[in-house]
Design a protein around this motif. Structure first.
Motif, PDB file in Angstrom:
ATOM      1  N   ASP A   1      20.836  12.368  -7.770  1.00 29.69           N
ATOM      2  CA  ASP A   1      22.085  12.034  -7.704  1.00 29.69           C
ATOM      3  C   ASP A   1      22.877  11.438  -9.383  1.00 29.69           C
ATOM      4  N   ARG A   2      21.853  11.109 -10.149  1.00 29.54           N
ATOM      5  CA  ARG A   2      22.428  10.594 -11.396  1.00 29.54           C
ATOM      6  C   ARG A   2      21.692  11.311 -12.394  1.00 29.54           C
ATOM      7  N   VAL A   3      21.610  12.520 -12.266  1.00 33.15           N
ATOM      8  CA  VAL A   3      20.742  13.220 -13.390  1.00 33.15           C
ATOM      9  C   VAL A   3      21.449  13.273 -14.656  1.00 33.15           C
ATOM     10  N   ASP A   4      22.887  13.321 -14.483  1.00 36.84           N
ATOM     11  CA  ASP A   4      23.549  13.350 -15.802  1.00 36.84           C
ATOM     12  C   ASP A   4      23.384  12.404 -16.764  1.00 36.84           C
ATOM     13  N   ARG A   5      23.036  11.091 -15.978  1.00 39.69           N
ATOM     14  CA  ARG A   5      22.814   9.806 -16.877  1.00 39.69           C
ATOM     15  C   ARG A   5      21.519   9.630 -17.167  1.00 39.69           C
ATOM     16  N   GLY A   6      20.579  10.367 -16.632  1.00 38.15           N
ATOM     17  CA  GLY A   6      19.437  10.272 -16.987  1.00 38.15           C
ATOM     18  C   GLY A   6      18.693   9.103 -16.256  1.00 38.15           C
ATOM     19  N   ARG A   7      19.472   8.882 -15.131  1.00 38.90           N
ATOM     20  CA  ARG A   7      18.674   7.682 -14.413  1.00 38.90           C
ATOM     21  C   ARG A   7      17.678   7.669 -13.835  1.00 38.90           C
ATOM     22  N   PRO A   8      16.565   6.811 -14.199  1.00 38.89           N
ATOM     23  CA  PRO A   8      15.189   6.788 -13.651  1.00 38.89           C
ATOM     24  C   PRO A   8      15.405   6.619 -12.180  1.00 38.89           C
ATOM     25  N   ALA A   9      14.032   6.925 -11.456  1.00 41.95           N
ATOM     26  CA  ALA A   9      13.788   6.623 -10.027  1.00 41.95           C
ATOM     27  C   ALA A   9      13.719   5.050 -10.134  1.00 41.95           C
ATOM     28  N   LYS A  10      13.907   4.479  -8.871  1.00 40.70           N
ATOM     29  CA  LYS A  10      13.773   3.031  -8.540  1.00 40.70           C
ATOM     30  C   LYS A  10      12.204   2.905  -8.059  1.00 40.70           C
ATOM     31  N   VAL A  11      11.922   1.799  -7.982  1.00 43.94           N
ATOM     32  CA  VAL A  11      10.360   1.523  -7.672  1.00 43.94           C
ATOM     33  C   VAL A  11      10.591   0.278  -6.386  1.00 43.94           C
ATOM     34  N   LYS A  12      10.044   0.586  -5.383  1.00 42.48           N
ATOM     35  CA  LYS A  12       9.814  -0.385  -4.273  1.00 42.48           C
ATOM     36  C   LYS A  12       8.699  -0.396  -3.737  1.00 42.48           C
ATOM     37  N   VAL A  13       8.238  -1.856  -3.619  1.00 42.92           N
ATOM     38  CA  VAL A  13       6.655  -2.417  -3.412  1.00 42.92           C
ATOM     39  C   VAL A  13       6.746  -2.337  -1.633  1.00 42.92           C
ATOM     40  N   ILE A  14       5.780  -1.812  -1.043  1.00 41.45           N
ATOM     41  CA  ILE A  14       5.832  -1.787   0.508  1.00 41.45           C
ATOM     42  C   ILE A  14       4.254  -2.382   0.666  1.00 41.45           C
ATOM     43  N   ASP A  15       4.337  -3.674   1.426  1.00 37.92           N
ATOM     44  CA  ASP A  15       3.009  -4.234   1.490  1.00 37.92           C
ATOM     45  C   ASP A  15       2.010  -3.542   2.431  1.00 37.92           C
ATOM     46  N   CYS A  16       2.582  -2.850   3.385  1.00 37.83           N
ATOM     47  CA  CYS A  16       1.836  -2.268   4.230  1.00 37.83           C
ATOM     48  C   CYS A  16       1.045  -0.993   3.593  1.00 37.83           C
ATOM     49  N   LEU A  17       1.371  -0.644   2.245  1.00 29.41           N
ATOM     50  CA  LEU A  17       0.526   0.439   1.628  1.00 29.41           C
ATOM     51  C   LEU A  17      -0.435  -0.253   0.880  1.00 29.41           C
ATOM     52  N   ARG A  18      -0.731  -1.528   1.304  1.00 28.48           N
ATOM     53  CA  ARG A  18      -1.909  -2.207   0.488  1.00 28.48           C
ATOM     54  C   ARG A  18      -3.151  -1.301   0.813  1.00 28.48           C
ATOM     55  N   ASN A  19      -4.243  -1.510  -0.004  1.00 27.82           N
ATOM     56  CA  ASN A  19      -5.345  -0.755  -0.049  1.00 27.82           C
ATOM     57  C   ASN A  19      -6.229  -1.209   0.976  1.00 27.82           C
ATOM     58  N   LEU A  20      -7.301  -0.734   1.263  1.00 31.49           N
ATOM     59  CA  LEU A  20      -8.348  -1.087   2.542  1.00 31.49           C
ATOM     60  C   LEU A  20      -8.913  -2.220   2.034  1.00 31.49           C
ATOM     61  N   ASP A  21      -9.054  -3.192   3.098  1.00 28.46           N
ATOM     62  CA  ASP A  21      -9.908  -4.498   2.636  1.00 28.46           C
ATOM     63  C   ASP A  21     -11.215  -4.261   2.939  1.00 28.46           C
ATOM     64  N   HIS A  22     -12.092  -4.262   1.965  1.00 34.05           N
ATOM     65  CA  HIS A  22     -13.281  -4.077   2.143  1.00 34.05           C
ATOM     66  C   HIS A  22     -14.207  -5.424   1.976  1.00 34.05           C
ATOM     67  N   GLY A  23     -13.644  -6.397   2.180  1.00 36.05           N
ATOM     68  CA  GLY A  23     -14.353  -7.812   2.548  1.00 36.05           C
ATOM     69  C   GLY A  23     -15.597  -7.902   1.616  1.00 36.05           C
ATOM     70  N   LEU A  24     -16.705  -8.241   2.172  1.00 34.48           N
ATOM     71  CA  LEU A  24     -17.891  -8.622   1.239  1.00 34.48           C
ATOM     72  C   LEU A  24     -18.326  -7.338   0.317  1.00 34.48           C
ATOM     73  N   TRP A  25     -17.911  -6.061   0.658  1.00 34.48           N
ATOM     74  CA  TRP A  25     -17.990  -5.129  -0.217  1.00 34.48           C
ATOM     75  C   TRP A  25     -17.426  -5.250  -1.665  1.00 34.48           C
ATOM     76  N   HIS A  26     -16.600  -5.893  -1.951  1.00 34.13           N
ATOM     77  CA  HIS A  26     -15.531  -5.855  -3.048  1.00 34.13           C
ATOM     78  C   HIS A  26     -16.574  -6.293  -4.245  1.00 34.13           C
ATOM     79  N   GLY A  27     -16.297  -5.396  -5.204  1.00 30.72           N
ATOM     80  CA  GLY A  27     -17.048  -5.585  -6.448  1.00 30.72           C
ATOM     81  C   GLY A  27     -18.482  -5.324  -6.577  1.00 30.72           C
ATOM     82  N   LYS A  28     -19.184  -4.564  -5.308  1.00 27.51           N
ATOM     83  CA  LYS A  28     -20.575  -4.100  -5.325  1.00 27.51           C
ATOM     84  C   LYS A  28     -20.232  -2.465  -6.059  1.00 27.51           C
ATOM     85  N   LEU A  29     -21.412  -2.112  -6.425  1.00 32.44           N
ATOM     86  CA  LEU A  29     -21.289  -0.791  -6.961  1.00 32.44           C
ATOM     87  C   LEU A  29     -21.620   0.256  -5.850  1.00 32.44           C
TER      88      LEU A  29
END
Length: 203
Positions: free
Chosen positions: A81-109
């Motif tokens: 809608d604002r291509v003539d002004r070179g307006r960049p896209a907005k960024v919105k954080v969505i908490d429900c998109l957070r990554n899988l909780d790996h519990g005690l596996w975090h950091g393991k190879l």
């Protein structure tokens, strides 16, 4: 056969660039980590690759690597809608998109799990659906959590492309959901590497 509604938007699904844990083959799950130097290079490359795509908003998981990726991506994507002004896209954080909780596996190879828990490793390859790390989250629970958020984003998009930055393995879950595919090989989908796909959802 599942038929796609003609009103459903396409989804630009972006995996963030790598973190140090990704570079090392470690499980990061929902740990909050910045992009590594390799990860930043990956994101700059993918941002150039998708710069031709019109996009109003980049939705992102809340972790640092995803937010960094989304911010870089947004400067290369242009609000139609604002291509003539070179307006960049907005960024919105969505908490429900957070990554899988790996519990005690975090950091393991990943290789460590393969050596020390071969039966569990095979389950992750063959039937990952019901795997739940100690103190963590099952894949089925993660899908329930993210599905509501995805449906809401698609509904409000008004047929525009929906750009989403989600780390693996949550991106792996989301891609399977949107494309109507079955899940296989959790371990192959465990590390980020700055990739992107355009998906036509079957919903």
């Amino acid at each position: 056969m599942i038929l796609k509604s003609p009103a459903v938007s396409q989804v630009l699904l972006v995996r963030p660039g790598a973190t140090e844990f990704d570079d090392q083959g470690r499980i990061k799950g929902c740990m909050d980590m910045p992009l590594s130097e390799t990860g930043r290079q990956q994101v700059e490359l993918l941002a150039d690759q998708v710069s031709h795509i019109p996009c109003r908003t980049v939705y992102t998981a809340p972790c640092e690597s995803a937010r960094e990726t989304a911010e870089i991506l947004a400067t290369h994507l242009t609000d139609p809608d604002r291509v003539d002004r070179g307006r960049p896209a907005k960024v919105k954080v969505i908490d429900c998109l957070r990554n899988l909780d790996h519990g005690l596996w975090h950091g393991k190879l990943i290789d460590e799990l393969k050596r020390n828990h071969p039966k569990l490793y095979r389950r992750g390859q063959e039937t990952p659906w019901d795997i739940c790390p100690p103190g963590g989250e099952s894949i089925s629970d993660a899908q329930i959590r993210v599905e509501k958020a995805l449906r809401k984003l698609l509904k409000k998009s008004h047929d525009d492309l929906v750009a989403i930055v989600i780390p693996d393995p949550m991106a792996w879950i989301v891609q399977a959901m949107l494309a109507g595919e079955s899940l296989s090989n959790l371990w192959q989908a465990e590390t980020d590497s700055g990739k992107w796909d355009v998906i036509d959802p079957v919903w």
